[in-house]
Design a protein around this motif. Sequence first.
Motif, PDB file in Angstrom:
ATOM      1  N   ARG B 156       0.691  -1.226   0.152  1.00 19.83           N
ATOM      2  CA  ARG B 156      -0.077   0.064  -0.129  1.00 19.83           C
ATOM      3  C   ARG B 156       0.841   1.363  -0.062  1.00 19.83           C
ATOM      4  O   ARG B 156       0.447   2.275  -0.660  1.00 19.83           O
ATOM      5  CB  ARG B 156      -0.986   0.035   1.298  1.00 19.83           C
ATOM      6  CG  ARG B 156      -2.017   1.199   1.131  1.00 19.83           C
ATOM      7  CD  ARG B 156      -3.139   0.706   1.994  1.00 19.83           C
ATOM      8  NE  ARG B 156      -4.185   2.121   1.896  1.00 19.83           N
ATOM      9  CZ  ARG B 156      -4.947   2.503   0.969  1.00 19.83           C
ATOM     10  NH1 ARG B 156      -4.994   1.522   0.099  1.00 19.83           N
ATOM     11  NH2 ARG B 156      -5.501   3.521   0.988  1.00 19.83           N
ATOM     12  N   ILE B 157       2.036   1.169   0.835  1.00 22.00           N
ATOM     13  CA  ILE B 157       2.893   2.531   0.859  1.00 22.00           C
ATOM     14  C   ILE B 157       3.456   2.525  -0.651  1.00 22.00           C
ATOM     15  O   ILE B 157       3.633   3.734  -1.102  1.00 22.00           O
ATOM     16  CB  ILE B 157       3.963   2.053   1.781  1.00 22.00           C
ATOM     17  CG1 ILE B 157       3.394   2.226   3.323  1.00 22.00           C
ATOM     18  CG2 ILE B 157       5.124   3.067   1.742  1.00 22.00           C
ATOM     19  CD1 ILE B 157       4.553   1.738   4.366  1.00 22.00           C
ATOM     20  N   ARG B 159       2.172   1.707  -3.443  1.00 25.76           N
ATOM     21  CA  ARG B 159       1.257   2.286  -4.429  1.00 25.76           C
ATOM     22  C   ARG B 159       0.976   3.805  -4.367  1.00 25.76           C
ATOM     23  O   ARG B 159       0.913   4.614  -5.197  1.00 25.76           O
ATOM     24  CB  ARG B 159      -0.312   1.522  -4.386  1.00 25.76           C
ATOM     25  CG  ARG B 159      -0.376   0.444  -5.029  1.00 25.76           C
ATOM     26  CD  ARG B 159      -1.623  -0.227  -4.890  1.00 25.76           C
ATOM     27  NE  ARG B 159      -2.770   0.604  -4.881  1.00 25.76           N
ATOM     28  CZ  ARG B 159      -3.894   0.029  -4.148  1.00 25.76           C
ATOM     29  NH1 ARG B 159      -3.859  -0.850  -3.346  1.00 25.76           N
ATOM     30  NH2 ARG B 159      -4.738   0.834  -3.943  1.00 25.76           N
ATOM     31  N   GLN B 160       0.956   4.149  -2.795  1.00 22.66           N
ATOM     32  CA  GLN B 160       0.686   5.500  -2.542  1.00 22.66           C
ATOM     33  C   GLN B 160       1.954   6.454  -3.047  1.00 22.66           C
ATOM     34  O   GLN B 160       1.912   7.319  -3.624  1.00 22.66           O
ATOM     35  CB  GLN B 160       0.585   5.786  -0.951  1.00 22.66           C
ATOM     36  CG  GLN B 160      -0.511   5.425  -0.512  1.00 22.66           C
ATOM     37  CD  GLN B 160      -1.741   6.470  -0.437  1.00 22.66           C
ATOM     38  OE1 GLN B 160      -1.879   7.187  -1.419  1.00 22.66           O
ATOM     39  NE2 GLN B 160      -2.912   6.191   0.365  1.00 22.66           N
ATOM     40  N   THR B 163       2.220   6.781  -7.100  1.00 21.51           N
ATOM     41  CA  THR B 163       1.197   7.677  -7.360  1.00 21.51           C
ATOM     42  C   THR B 163       1.852   9.147  -7.358  1.00 21.51           C
ATOM     43  O   THR B 163       1.530  10.027  -8.008  1.00 21.51           O
ATOM     44  CB  THR B 163      -0.117   7.430  -6.552  1.00 21.51           C
ATOM     45  OG1 THR B 163      -0.560   6.171  -6.511  1.00 21.51           O
ATOM     46  CG2 THR B 163      -1.327   8.281  -7.234  1.00 21.51           C
ATOM     47  N   ALA B 179       4.641  20.857  -3.489  1.00 25.51           N
ATOM     48  CA  ALA B 179       3.811  20.360  -2.170  1.00 25.51           C
ATOM     49  C   ALA B 179       3.909  18.564  -2.438  1.00 25.51           C
ATOM     50  O   ALA B 179       4.290  18.111  -1.332  1.00 25.51           O
ATOM     51  CB  ALA B 179       2.506  20.826  -2.396  1.00 25.51           C
ATOM     52  N   THR B 183       5.932  16.169   0.490  1.00 26.56           N
ATOM     53  CA  THR B 183       5.097  14.820   1.162  1.00 26.56           C
ATOM     54  C   THR B 183       6.036  13.479   0.929  1.00 26.56           C
ATOM     55  O   THR B 183       5.783  12.670   1.350  1.00 26.56           O
ATOM     56  CB  THR B 183       3.678  14.445   0.882  1.00 26.56           C
ATOM     57  OG1 THR B 183       3.505  14.826  -0.539  1.00 26.56           O
ATOM     58  CG2 THR B 183       2.945  15.679   1.614  1.00 26.56           C
ATOM     59  N   VAL B 186       8.336  11.956   3.489  1.00 23.60           N
ATOM     60  CA  VAL B 186       7.131  11.206   4.518  1.00 23.60           C
ATOM     61  C   VAL B 186       7.092   9.713   3.814  1.00 23.60           C
ATOM     62  O   VAL B 186       7.164   8.879   4.691  1.00 23.60           O
ATOM     63  CB  VAL B 186       5.767  12.030   4.689  1.00 23.60           C
ATOM     64  CG1 VAL B 186       5.053  10.925   5.504  1.00 23.60           C
ATOM     65  CG2 VAL B 186       6.000  13.055   5.436  1.00 23.60           C
ATOM     66  N   TRP B 187       6.665   9.428   2.635  1.00 23.22           N
ATOM     67  CA  TRP B 187       6.728   8.171   2.334  1.00 23.22           C
ATOM     68  C   TRP B 187       8.021   7.547   2.172  1.00 23.22           C
ATOM     69  O   TRP B 187       8.067   6.214   2.248  1.00 23.22           O
ATOM     70  CB  TRP B 187       5.783   8.328   0.798  1.00 23.22           C
ATOM     71  CG  TRP B 187       4.584   8.748   0.988  1.00 23.22           C
ATOM     72  CD1 TRP B 187       4.162  10.032   0.428  1.00 23.22           C
ATOM     73  CD2 TRP B 187       3.294   7.929   1.512  1.00 23.22           C
ATOM     74  NE1 TRP B 187       2.633  10.150   0.964  1.00 23.22           N
ATOM     75  CE2 TRP B 187       2.253   8.918   1.490  1.00 23.22           C
ATOM     76  CE3 TRP B 187       3.214   6.701   2.154  1.00 23.22           C
ATOM     77  CZ2 TRP B 187       0.940   8.529   2.114  1.00 23.22           C
ATOM     78  CZ3 TRP B 187       2.113   6.390   2.659  1.00 23.22           C
ATOM     79  CH2 TRP B 187       0.762   7.277   2.794  1.00 23.22           C
TER      80      TRP B 187
END
Lengths: 199, 379
Positions: B156-157, B159-160, B163, B179, B183, B186-187
Amino acid sequence: MYEGIVQDLIDELGRLPGVGPKSAQRIAFYILDADPGDVRRLAEVLTVVKEKVRFCITCGNVAESEQCRICADPRRDLSMLCVVEESKDVVAVERTREFRGRYHVLGGAISPIEGIGPDELRVKELMQRLADDTVTEVILATDPNLEGEATATYLTRLLRPLGLRVTRLASGLPVGGDLEYADEVTLGRAFEGRRSIDD
Amino acid sequence: MHVTHLSLHDFRSYEQVDVPLSAGTTAFIGANGHGKTNLVEAIDYLATLGSHRVASDAPLVRAGASQAVIRASVVRDERSALLEVEINPGKANRARVNRSQLPRARDVLGWMRAVLFSPEDLALVKRDPSDRRGFLDKLLVLRSPRFAGVKADYDRILRQRNTLLKTAGFARRGTSGDAAVATLDVWDEHLAHTGAELLAARLQLVDALQPYLGTAYARVAADATADRTSAAVTYKPSFELAEAVRDRTVLSEALSAEIARRRKDELDRGISLVGPHRDDLTLTLGELPAKGYASHGESWSFALALRLASYDLLRADGDDPVLILDDVFAELDRGRRDQLAAIVGTAEQVLVTAAVAEDVPDRLTGQRFDVHDAQVTSV
């Protein structure tokens, strides 16, 4: 398929979250059988709620006037700010009666798949609120899932340079539960977050 | 452990079938396309929540039906349990143990342990890294079911993050992607953290598997030439990593450093280039890699040895898994066939499928079923 208006009602109800086609049909027939007065009240509330309810200009919580009840309450501790994802999380924390500070509702969590980044959340507003040094502690109370954790990490990176205390809600075992029924992830987190009991 | 009863409802070609089973060897004999493999596939599904033949659940449900149900009674440490899995393509699957509903289907993992040998195993040696990663992750989950959750989180991480990389890449070429890039850090952190957990577990698994693989290969390929008897498996990360590192914190730091170094590449290509999802296993025979150098027979022996080693490893953990040999004997020469039969003869439960009875070695005698046109009859 039902005739015209009945099917319209079922379709509309079916678009609500958590309501499938079967439930939509059940609710529709309940409404058809119900007392006309009850139905009129429901219809009125539905129209009024969209007109009257606004979002608090300070914290983003649902409110009936410019500010929500919590932000307008002078007895609240101004030095503590609890950051949550949704208005319903405010209600959840309020039920504990443990927290006397104020809130900030982000309006969601960071999730690139859904196209939500910091710009879509009320992060800028949060930074503005913290600018005047009245707040000394920020409690990050986003959901303990992937997106919530990512949001908390993002905010931590943003807030740490401001020199205030940043805390995250603990995750661990549910109160009144059995250790044997806890799943491995929760139990693992509880071990990581264990604390000394001599103070 | 062993299965004492298998019941399928709308699974593959079966509308409804009940098969009583017992410890020891059971053979399912029938012509191709009559449903032998479907029976053992169902048992493997309970153990892994996946099929060895297809990637999605849809083909597992009988044409025209909306859901399939697999039910099995298993005996483990002299206690029996009833396992049930409902396969709902496109929706969440559901699982029950002893008639009580589990919170998530994946909580059923760990109740059934099985090792399946099939002609598809040749892909482990000959085909893509994803086949080998899949082998490793399935074995990892069989050993410690908690990694099903870690793997799901990692995916899931990923895929996020992918994207985000795509949108950030586009934005950078256009106006401003600040922006999105903000982020990304963070990922990165979450990918390194969860990735390190998965990576550490895989490295430890390969360490544990290694000695069993050596022994297994020597037994399966007893006739091999002297310089080609030693089979080995090593983990090949997607980046330079000191060989002996197994510590999660160190791995996490190494991943973070590499992610930072490759950031520009990742933004250009809009995809995560570092992490366990890009890793591979290197299989070597003597001095040479098995892929590309091993003969067809050697590749087969290697694939068999990998499965045997998995079986021995799980067995060493304390509980005999169910051993499944799906259409394997027809692919082997006489020598290997007898070797394999001798090795598996000691297992608590062995399920064999074959097109003709002659393919099953004589020493594997036991219960026998004929499978004809989705009908299973005891012989």
